[in-house]
Scaffold this motif. Structure first.
Motif, PDB file in Angstrom:
ATOM      1  N   TRP A  58      49.266 -16.581 -64.488  1.00 20.24           N
ATOM      2  CA  TRP A  58      50.331 -16.799 -65.472  1.00 20.24           C
ATOM      3  C   TRP A  58      51.723 -16.529 -64.881  1.00 20.24           C
ATOM      4  CZ3 TRP A  58      49.362 -15.054 -71.261  1.00 20.24           C
ATOM      5  CH2 TRP A  58      48.407 -15.926 -71.839  1.00 20.24           C
ATOM      6  N   GLY A 116      54.806 -18.525 -65.522  1.00 26.99           N
ATOM      7  CA  GLY A 116      55.372 -18.431 -66.871  1.00 26.99           C
ATOM      8  C   GLY A 116      56.374 -17.292 -67.030  1.00 26.99           C
ATOM      9  N   SER A 137      44.877 -19.322 -67.246  1.00 25.49           N
ATOM     10  CA  SER A 137      45.256 -20.456 -66.407  1.00 25.49           C
ATOM     11  C   SER A 137      46.466 -21.137 -67.025  1.00 25.49           C
ATOM     12  CB  SER A 137      44.096 -21.450 -66.299  1.00 25.49           C
ATOM     13  OG  SER A 137      43.801 -21.965 -67.583  1.00 25.49           O
ATOM     14  N   ILE A 138      46.979 -22.115 -66.329  1.00 26.38           N
ATOM     15  CA  ILE A 138      48.061 -22.941 -66.871  1.00 26.38           C
ATOM     16  C   ILE A 138      47.596 -24.386 -66.865  1.00 26.38           C
ATOM     17  CG2 ILE A 138      50.431 -23.747 -66.566  1.00 26.38           C
ATOM     18  CD1 ILE A 138      51.212 -21.099 -65.510  1.00 26.38           C
ATOM     19  N   TRP A 156      51.282 -25.164 -70.188  1.00 27.75           N
ATOM     20  CA  TRP A 156      50.620 -24.403 -71.263  1.00 27.75           C
ATOM     21  C   TRP A 156      49.871 -23.217 -70.678  1.00 27.75           C
ATOM     22  CZ3 TRP A 156      50.770 -26.348 -76.439  1.00 27.75           C
ATOM     23  CH2 TRP A 156      51.422 -27.585 -76.564  1.00 27.75           C
ATOM     24  N   LEU A 157      50.306 -22.005 -71.046  1.00 23.80           N
ATOM     25  CA  LEU A 157      49.591 -20.805 -70.619  1.00 23.80           C
ATOM     26  C   LEU A 157      48.370 -20.656 -71.510  1.00 23.80           C
ATOM     27  CD1 LEU A 157      52.471 -18.169 -70.197  1.00 23.80           C
ATOM     28  CD2 LEU A 157      51.915 -20.138 -68.776  1.00 23.80           C
TER      29      LEU A 157
END
Length: 264
Positions: free
Chosen positions: A14, A17, A82-83, A104-105
């Motif tokens: 992550w 992010g 994950s992303i 999108w996390l």
DNA sequence: ATGCATGTTACATG
DNA sequence: ACATGTAACATGCA
């Protein structure tokens, strides 16, 4: 799956992010993972909030957000982070989905043994304020280790090593690896160890933790080929040291693998 | 189909 | 009260 180094790996997934604002938060509030946190409220708090920091301790992960919010994640047995590039890639068990400008996390967890918690405060949540030393830390030295062992326990070493207050991050495969590398049988009790065995066990705890972090945490590479790790998952495999058939049995409710002649 | 799974904990037992 | 052992949680895989 996740033990010490796998947890560190997932936490780092992550990382892109960090510094990003959450544009939209979708939380599947019906799952078991939200045992101690109200998912609707958490979703509202996440939106518009910016992730600014992350850390791990043992098997726990903590993300900090800039407006009095902390998100704590324990991955349980099957949790992962994950992303995903787009919401077209979302999967069945994506239970937390946070949209940011970089993707999108996602928190995914089929078995839902993970635990999601949130804390609304400026300071660190309580659990994180007074942590026991991790095996990889410098304060986890032989003296400290002996002090742990002195609180005599007669339960098998296998179960002893899985105690998260003593060995934060050590899980089933790490415990088997540590015992195999120190040549001590998992059924033995802490009480029964002599001085030399205690030292060997300590060294293996340090070594397995350190090398796992070096190999697995950055990119999920496999541990060294010589490790028991590669042989412990199914029956019929041989001890890398002696070539004998490895034993597999439940100890303390967990499948345990060891080498009868290699370990005493 | 059956059994098992890298985690934790509430409950049972001695 | 204490220490240790077991069942349960929910899903997927061999």
């Amino acid at each position: 799956m996740p033990e010490l180094a796998e947890v560190a790996y997932y936490c780092s997934r992550w990382n892109p992010g960090c510094g990003e604002r959450i544009l939209e938060a979708r939380l599947n509030g019906r799952i078991r993972c939200f045992r101690n946190t109200e998912p609707t409220r958490l979703a509202a708090l996440l939106e518009g909030n910016r992730m600014i920091d992350s850390r791990t301790h043992g098997k726990r992960i903590l993300f900090r957000f800039d407006k009095r919010l902390w998100l704590s994640i324990h991955l349980g047995m099957t949790g992962s982070l994950s992303i995903r590039a787009s919401k077209a890639n979302l999967k069945k068990h994506d239970h937390i989905v946070l949209n940011t400008s970089i993707g999108w996390l996602v928190y995914n967890d089929p078995r839902q043994f993970g635990v999601i918690e949130s804390f609304e405060a400026d300071q660190l949540p309580e659990f994180w304020q007074n942590l026991p030393p991790e095996p990889i830390s410098k304060t986890f030295d032989l003296r400290y280790f002996r002090r742990l062992a002195r609180r005599g326990s007669r339960k098998p070493l296998k179960s002893y090593l899985l105690d998260q207050t003593r060995f934060p991050g050590v899980g089933n495969w790490m415990a088997d690896e540590i015992l195999w590398q120190s040549r001590i049988r998992p059924q033995r009790a802490v009480d029964s160890l002599d001085d030399e065995e205690t030292r060997k066990l300590f060294q293996s705890v340090k070594r397995v933790s350190r090398i796992a972090m070096e190999r697995i945490a950055p990119d999920y590479s496999d541990p060294p080929k010589t490790w028991l790790f590669h042989r412990r998952w199914r029956t019929g495999e041989l001890c890398p040291k002696t070539g004998d058939l490895l034993k597999r049995e439940k100890i303390g409710g967990k499948t345990t693998c060891w080498s009868e002649y290699w370990q005493r």
